[in-house]
Design a protein around this motif. Structure first.
Motif, PDB file in Angstrom:
ATOM      1  N   ARG A  46       0.849  -1.189   0.000  1.00 50.30           N
ATOM      2  CA  ARG A  46       0.000   0.000   0.000  1.00 50.30           C
ATOM      3  C   ARG A  46       0.879   1.232   0.000  1.00 50.30           C
ATOM      4  N   THR A  47       0.656   2.120  -0.968  1.00 53.84           N
ATOM      5  CA  THR A  47       1.470   3.324  -1.111  1.00 53.84           C
ATOM      6  C   THR A  47       0.748   4.576  -0.638  1.00 53.84           C
ATOM      7  N   GLY A  48      -0.503   4.455  -0.248  1.00 58.27           N
ATOM      8  CA  GLY A  48      -1.279   5.587   0.238  1.00 58.27           C
ATOM      9  C   GLY A  48      -2.619   5.104   0.733  1.00 58.27           C
ATOM     10  N   PRO A  49      -3.421   5.988   1.344  1.00 60.65           N
ATOM     11  CA  PRO A  49      -4.727   5.572   1.859  1.00 60.65           C
ATOM     12  C   PRO A  49      -5.626   4.942   0.805  1.00 60.65           C
ATOM     13  N   ALA A  50      -5.511   5.401  -0.467  1.00 58.99           N
ATOM     14  CA  ALA A  50      -6.376   4.871  -1.517  1.00 58.99           C
ATOM     15  C   ALA A  50      -5.575   4.350  -2.708  1.00 58.99           C
ATOM     16  N   SER A  51      -4.294   4.082  -2.496  1.00 55.17           N
ATOM     17  CA  SER A  51      -3.463   3.601  -3.603  1.00 55.17           C
ATOM     18  C   SER A  51      -2.599   2.428  -3.147  1.00 55.17           C
ATOM     19  N   ALA A  52      -2.308   1.545  -4.076  1.00 57.29           N
ATOM     20  CA  ALA A  52      -1.505   0.359  -3.769  1.00 57.29           C
ATOM     21  C   ALA A  52      -0.844  -0.150  -5.045  1.00 57.29           C
ATOM     22  N   ILE A  53       0.163  -0.978  -4.845  1.00 62.22           N
ATOM     23  CA  ILE A  53       0.861  -1.640  -5.956  1.00 62.22           C
ATOM     24  C   ILE A  53       0.793  -3.136  -5.708  1.00 62.22           C
ATOM     25  N   THR A  54       0.467  -3.882  -6.743  1.00 64.48           N
ATOM     26  CA  THR A  54       0.409  -5.335  -6.645  1.00 64.48           C
ATOM     27  C   THR A  54       1.338  -5.953  -7.687  1.00 64.48           C
ATOM     28  N   LEU A  55       2.114  -6.915  -7.237  1.00 62.08           N
ATOM     29  CA  LEU A  55       2.998  -7.680  -8.113  1.00 62.08           C
ATOM     30  C   LEU A  55       2.511  -9.121  -8.068  1.00 62.08           C
ATOM     31  N   SER A  56       2.144  -9.697  -9.218  1.00 60.07           N
ATOM     32  CA  SER A  56       1.637 -11.064  -9.226  1.00 60.07           C
ATOM     33  C   SER A  56       2.242 -11.844 -10.386  1.00 60.07           C
ATOM     34  N   ARG A  57       2.436 -13.122 -10.158  1.00 54.00           N
ATOM     35  CA  ARG A  57       3.046 -13.983 -11.179  1.00 54.00           C
ATOM     36  C   ARG A  57       1.972 -14.559 -12.088  1.00 54.00           C
ATOM     37  N   THR A  58       2.162 -14.437 -13.379  1.00 58.19           N
ATOM     38  CA  THR A  58       1.215 -14.976 -14.348  1.00 58.19           C
ATOM     39  C   THR A  58       1.498 -16.454 -14.571  1.00 58.19           C
ATOM     40  N   PHE A  59       0.640 -17.118 -15.391  1.00 56.54           N
ATOM     41  CA  PHE A  59       0.793 -18.553 -15.599  1.00 56.54           C
ATOM     42  C   PHE A  59       2.088 -18.907 -16.325  1.00 56.54           C
ATOM     43  N   ASP A  60       2.623 -17.956 -17.098  1.00 61.60           N
ATOM     44  CA  ASP A  60       3.877 -18.250 -17.793  1.00 61.60           C
ATOM     45  C   ASP A  60       5.098 -17.931 -16.948  1.00 61.60           C
ATOM     46  N   GLY A  61       4.891 -17.559 -15.689  1.00 60.18           N
ATOM     47  CA  GLY A  61       6.006 -17.318 -14.772  1.00 60.18           C
ATOM     48  C   GLY A  61       6.460 -15.883 -14.698  1.00 60.18           C
ATOM     49  N   ALA A  62       5.972 -14.996 -15.572  1.00 59.04           N
ATOM     50  CA  ALA A  62       6.383 -13.589 -15.554  1.00 59.04           C
ATOM     51  C   ALA A  62       5.694 -12.862 -14.400  1.00 59.04           C
ATOM     52  N   MET A  63       6.334 -11.766 -13.932  1.00 62.38           N
ATOM     53  CA  MET A  63       5.755 -10.949 -12.863  1.00 62.38           C
ATOM     54  C   MET A  63       5.023  -9.757 -13.479  1.00 62.38           C
ATOM     55  N   ARG A  64       3.788  -9.556 -13.080  1.00 60.17           N
ATOM     56  CA  ARG A  64       2.968  -8.485 -13.618  1.00 60.17           C
ATOM     57  C   ARG A  64       2.747  -7.414 -12.551  1.00 60.17           C
ATOM     58  N   LEU A  65       2.944  -6.162 -12.935  1.00 60.74           N
ATOM     59  CA  LEU A  65       2.807  -5.038 -12.019  1.00 60.74           C
ATOM     60  C   LEU A  65       1.468  -4.332 -12.242  1.00 60.74           C
ATOM     61  N   ARG A  66       0.718  -4.105 -11.170  1.00 60.02           N
ATOM     62  CA  ARG A  66      -0.538  -3.374 -11.251  1.00 60.02           C
ATOM     63  C   ARG A  66      -0.497  -2.211 -10.257  1.00 60.02           C
ATOM     64  N   GLU A  67      -0.894  -1.035 -10.740  1.00 61.08           N
ATOM     65  CA  GLU A  67      -1.027   0.115  -9.857  1.00 61.08           C
ATOM     66  C   GLU A  67      -2.513   0.371  -9.618  1.00 61.08           C
ATOM     67  N   LEU A  68      -2.899   0.490  -8.358  1.00 62.78           N
ATOM     68  CA  LEU A  68      -4.306   0.651  -7.998  1.00 62.78           C
ATOM     69  C   LEU A  68      -4.525   2.022  -7.375  1.00 62.78           C
ATOM     70  N   GLU A  69      -5.447   2.770  -7.936  1.00 57.53           N
ATOM     71  CA  GLU A  69      -5.866   4.057  -7.366  1.00 57.53           C
ATOM     72  C   GLU A  69      -7.378   3.991  -7.234  1.00 57.53           C
ATOM     73  N   GLU A  70      -7.852   3.778  -6.022  1.00 56.62           N
ATOM     74  CA  GLU A  70      -9.284   3.603  -5.809  1.00 56.62           C
ATOM     75  C   GLU A  70     -10.022   4.942  -5.771  1.00 56.62           C
ATOM     76  N   LYS A  71     -11.251   4.900  -6.185  1.00 60.75           N
ATOM     77  CA  LYS A  71     -12.114   6.071  -6.099  1.00 60.75           C
ATOM     78  C   LYS A  71     -12.514   6.285  -4.646  1.00 60.75           C
ATOM     79  N   VAL A  72     -12.442   7.542  -4.191  1.00 61.06           N
ATOM     80  CA  VAL A  72     -12.811   7.890  -2.819  1.00 61.06           C
ATOM     81  C   VAL A  72     -14.125   8.657  -2.842  1.00 61.06           C
ATOM     82  N   SER A  73     -15.065   8.246  -2.006  1.00 59.16           N
ATOM     83  CA  SER A  73     -16.365   8.911  -1.952  1.00 59.16           C
ATOM     84  C   SER A  73     -16.725   9.255  -0.514  1.00 59.16           C
ATOM     85  N   ASP A  74     -17.648  10.199  -0.355  1.00 60.86           N
ATOM     86  CA  ASP A  74     -18.119  10.611   0.967  1.00 60.86           C
ATOM     87  C   ASP A  74     -19.355   9.810   1.337  1.00 60.86           C
ATOM     88  N   GLU A  75     -19.446   9.433   2.611  1.00 61.40           N
ATOM     89  CA  GLU A  75     -20.637   8.761   3.094  1.00 61.40           C
ATOM     90  C   GLU A  75     -20.843   9.094   4.566  1.00 61.40           C
TER      91      GLU A  75
END
Length: 451
Positions: free
Chosen positions: A142-171
């Motif tokens: 997790r790189t921030g309250p609403a952001s994160a980085i995920t590293l996951s291995r695919t079926f062919d063995g390669a590492m895939r990088l995903r950057e996540l920036e979630e939408k923030v809403s008021d409730e």
């Protein structure tokens, strides 16, 4: 704890449910907290950001690699002087895999200037024969309250990088439970931040004596705003809109001049002239009147009220005013006296130290921390000696008839009633949802018993 989200509609459970639902209910019972049962409905993905969030949370359940067991989730916290690469190695993976993972992460973040205490989750698969290094299947950071980085291995063995920036809403959140321990502890268990918790305590100090009025099991409700991510993570807690304890209710209202205050159900400002209890969670150990002095050993007038509390407990200014004295005064030890309007003064004795900046001539606000409990002067233990003066004469702090707050009228009263109606609607919806849930739980148990 029960939480109500006004964006969700209440669910009615079908009268005929599978017996397996009874098992699920029994498992859910294990989530009960001291303030009530926490019931959170899982929401289906509604947008790509939320779908990515679910992927982010589920990377550890990826299929096992050939020759390796299913991956296990390993939480890792970076230690002082440690690099990100060496922290990844501590999860059990080989140095070359750790190096490759960090190099991939470097595409999205600074992997050099890493602070101690930063945490991440690694999904690691062990060799089936338990020989050799484990294999890194995924890594979540997790790189921030609403952001994160995920590293996951695919079926062919390669590492895939995903950057996540979630939408923030008021409730708006309605949280209900019971008092267990101090008001501070109970409010925090309902999801309140320390800032909101301090505000709750100051509000109740106007009307309630914490030592005598509040008891374990008293109903406790809060309504406050918050910012949440699409996956339900709280980013920030906003203003306190409503608080209820021991039958006392407070509603937040912004007046025409922009000043925010809290009012009772009739639009009367709950902020009395002086607080009844200037120390949170303290107990009364000695009342106003004649008593045998615990140090001197003879009977004399006790011209205040003693509140027993631990050394260093914050002492709050009982009302708005100006510091008249902040000095050593005979048997009172470190002494503080504050002058308020209308001929009223308050005094605080045996304090261990003054709050920063407290000195004669300084203006203070009601509820402001002005000193800390101690045992200076003639005292057998840490406590606050609290006095109230009226036109130079000491009066009983418990029975003193001090001025009351103002009452809204005209357009402000109409606007307040609209705000109150909105809050009351949220509370009613929360109670209705709780009743429906309780009814559904009863139906599930009955079905399970019949089968």
């Amino acid at each position: 704890m029960q939480e109500f989200d006004p964006r969700r509609s209440a669910m009615r459970y079908a009268p005929k449910l599978l017996a397996g639902a009874a098992v699920a209910l029994a498992l859910a019972a294990g989530w009960k907290l001291a303030t009530g049962e926490r019931i959170v409905a899982e929401r289906a993905p509604t947008d790509p950001a939320q779908s990515a969030a679910l992927e982010h949370a589920a990377f550890a359940h990826a299929e096992a690699q050939p020759g390796f067991a299913r991956p296990e989730k390993i939480p890792v916290k970076i230690q002082a002087g440690e690099t990100l690469e060496s922290a990844v190695q501590r999860a059990g993976v080989a140095p070359d895999e750790a190096r490759a993972a960090v190099e991939t992460l470097a595409e999205a973040m600074d992997t050099v200037h890493i602070k101690a205490g930063m945490a991440f989750d690694a999904a690691v698969a062990r060799p089936r024969g338990q020989r050799g290094p484990a294999r890194l299947i995924g890594l979540s950071l997790r790189t921030g309250p609403a952001s994160a980085i995920t590293l996951s291995r695919t079926f062919d063995g390669a590492m895939r990088l995903r950057e996540l920036e979630e939408k923030v809403s008021d409730e708006t959140t309605v949280a209900a439970g019971e008092v267990d321990g101090s008001v501070y502890e109970s409010a925090e268990r309902l999801g309140a931040t320390p800032a909101i918790t301090a505000q709750v305590v100051k509000l109740f100090a106007h009307k309630l004596d914490f030592a005598r009025d509040i008891k374990p099991g008293d109903d406790f409700k809060l309504v406050f705003g918050r910012k949440v991510t699409a996956s339900g993570r709280t980013v920030e807690v906003g203003a306190l809109d409503y608080a209820e304890l021991h039958g006392v209710r407070f509603y937040r209202f912004e007046r025409a001049d922009g000043q925010v205050d809290y009012f009772d159900e009739d639009g009367k400002n709950i902020r009395g002239f002086l607080l009844r209890t200037p120390v949170d969670g303290a107990r009364i150990t000695s009342t106003f009147g004649p008593r045998r002095h615990p140090v001197l050993g003879y009977t004399r007038a006790h011209q205040g009220v003693d509140f027993g509390a631990g050394t260093g407990t914050p002492i709050l200014a009982a009302g708005d005013g100006v510091v008249l004295e902040a000095r050593r005064w005979s048997g009172y030890g470190n002494w503080l006296r504050v002058r308020h309007a209308g001929g009223w003064d308050t005094g605080y004795g045996h304090i261990s130290r003054y709050a920063k900046g407290i000195r004669p001539g300084m203006r203070v606000r009601q509820g402001q921390v002005v000193a800390y409990v101690g045992s200076t002067g003639l005292a057998t233990g840490p406590h606050l000696h609290y006095e109230v003066w009226r036109n130079g004469d000491r009066v009983n702090p418990i029975g003193a008839k001090v001025p009351q707050g103002t009452v809204l009228a005209g357009g402000e009263l109409a606007a307040f009633r609209n705000q109150k109606a909105r809050i009351d609607g949220l509370l009613a919806a929360q109670e209705d949802g709780a009743r429906q849930l309780a009814s559904a739980e009863t139906d599930i148990v009955k079905i399970g018993l019949r089968r």
